[in-house]
Scaffold this active site. Structure first.
Site, PDB file in Angstrom:
ATOM      1  CE1 TYR A 133      -2.884   3.178   0.619  1.00 46.09           C
ATOM      2  CE2 TYR A 133      -3.429   2.356   2.797  1.00 46.09           C
ATOM      3  CZ  TYR A 133      -3.581   3.290   1.800  1.00 46.09           C
ATOM      4  OH  TYR A 133      -4.433   4.356   1.994  1.00 46.09           O
ATOM      5  CE  LYS A 161      -5.222   1.425  -0.785  1.00 46.14           C
ATOM      6  NZ  LYS A 161      -5.659   2.718  -1.285  1.00 46.14           N
TER       7      LYS A 161
END
Ligand code: NAY
Length: 289
Positions: A133, A161
């Site tokens: 992330y 992400k």
């Protein structure tokens, strides 16, 4: 694991407790009305960095129970406390979450070697696949292509992400790693990221606007860019009004106006003042029938 994933909101009561009934209603709204392809649990939108380990586990359990295999689930387990990250990683893996995700460690300005060690240590302990992330605007952690390559060297790291407006880097990552999963993280840039062949997107506004996000993504896949742009334009009108009024609070109030018990945000986030509640209701009426 591809497509539009909501960064799931959580319902909290006035004292900051998880409202399980409200959380289940938010999940149902996402699946039944927004029709998203999957859920990203305990991310920024889930107010993850404001809650206790027990609350994180309560949310992971409630989501898993409500979803019951209907859509894939990604659990954000990243924490500055690596023991907590490992504990949560084992917890969700035992339950059956499809993948874990971990935010890059932040606050102490870790060097890249330390960041790489954080991921490798988690993955030595947790028997699951992981999505990095990356959200430099909030963490201050900016990684370049070579650094992503080093993280991807661990075969259990299956993707990223990518929440950044750097489309040059995004294109280079896509080109260099055709087999890794890339999720776009800025909903207002979904069209631009989709053109670069991301595998999907994870976003906060999909909790209310998931249907349009799916249309944008699908139109781009079919090469219908003007159609996608028309929907991105309306989406961005909506997003700019939501951002102006207060991101998470406004999304919660819009959910509330649709009959979903979305509760309030955790302190220190402030509740919306009366005028802003009205603005949120108006946005909901104008953009989301
Ligand atoms: C998360 O973990 O909840 C996310 O990062 C989802 C991505 C969102 N970023 C944040 C910080 O909320 O959906 C975006 C973002 O809210 C949206 O694009 C509006 O700017």
């Amino acid at each position: 694991m591809k497509g539009i994933f909501s960064a799931l909101m959580c319902s909290f009561d006035e004292r900051g407790n998880v409202n399980e009934k409200g959380l289940r209603e938010i999940i149902r709204y996402n699946l039944d009305v927004c029709k998203v392809d999957g859920l990203y649990v305990n991310g920024s939108t889930g107010e993850n960095f404001l809650i206790s380990t027990e609350q994180k586990k309560q949310i992971f359990e409630t989501v898993y129970d409500e979803v019951g295999g209907e859509v894939p689930l990604i659990a954000q387990i990243g924490s500055l406390n690596i023991d907590e990250a490992i504990d949560l990683g084992k917890f969700v893996t035992g339950m059956g979450y499809n993948a874990i995700s971990a935010v890059t460690p932040f606050y102490y300005k870790f060097n890249f070697e330390e960041i790489k060690d954080y991921y490798d240590t988690i993955l030595k302990e947790v028997d699951n696949q992981l999505i990095i992330y990356s959200i430099p605007a909030l963490t201050g952690v900016h990684m370049n292509l070579d650094q992503f390559a080093e993280l991807f060297n661990n075969s259990k790291v299956i993707g990223v992400k990518f929440t950044a407006p750097d489309f040059y880097l995004l294109e280079r990552i896509r080109h260099t790693f055709p087999d890794k999963l890339i999720y776009s993280g800025f909903d207002e840039m979904l069209l631009s990221a989709s053109v670069l062949n991301v595998d999907g997107a994870i976003g906060s506004t999909f909790n209310i606007n998931g249907q349009r996000a799916k249309q944008i993504f699908d139109f781009v896949q079919k090469g219908q860019l003007q159609e996608a742009l028309a929907i991105q334009k309306v989406t961005n009108d909506l997003i700019s009004e939501v951002l102006e009024n207060g991101l998470y609070q406004t999304i919660k109030q819009i959910l509330q106006s649709k009959g979903v018990d979305a509760g309030v945000c955790r302190k220190p986030m402030k509740p919306l003042a009366t005028e802003k509640l009205e603005v949120a209701n108006t946005i909901g009426k104008r953009y989301l029938q």
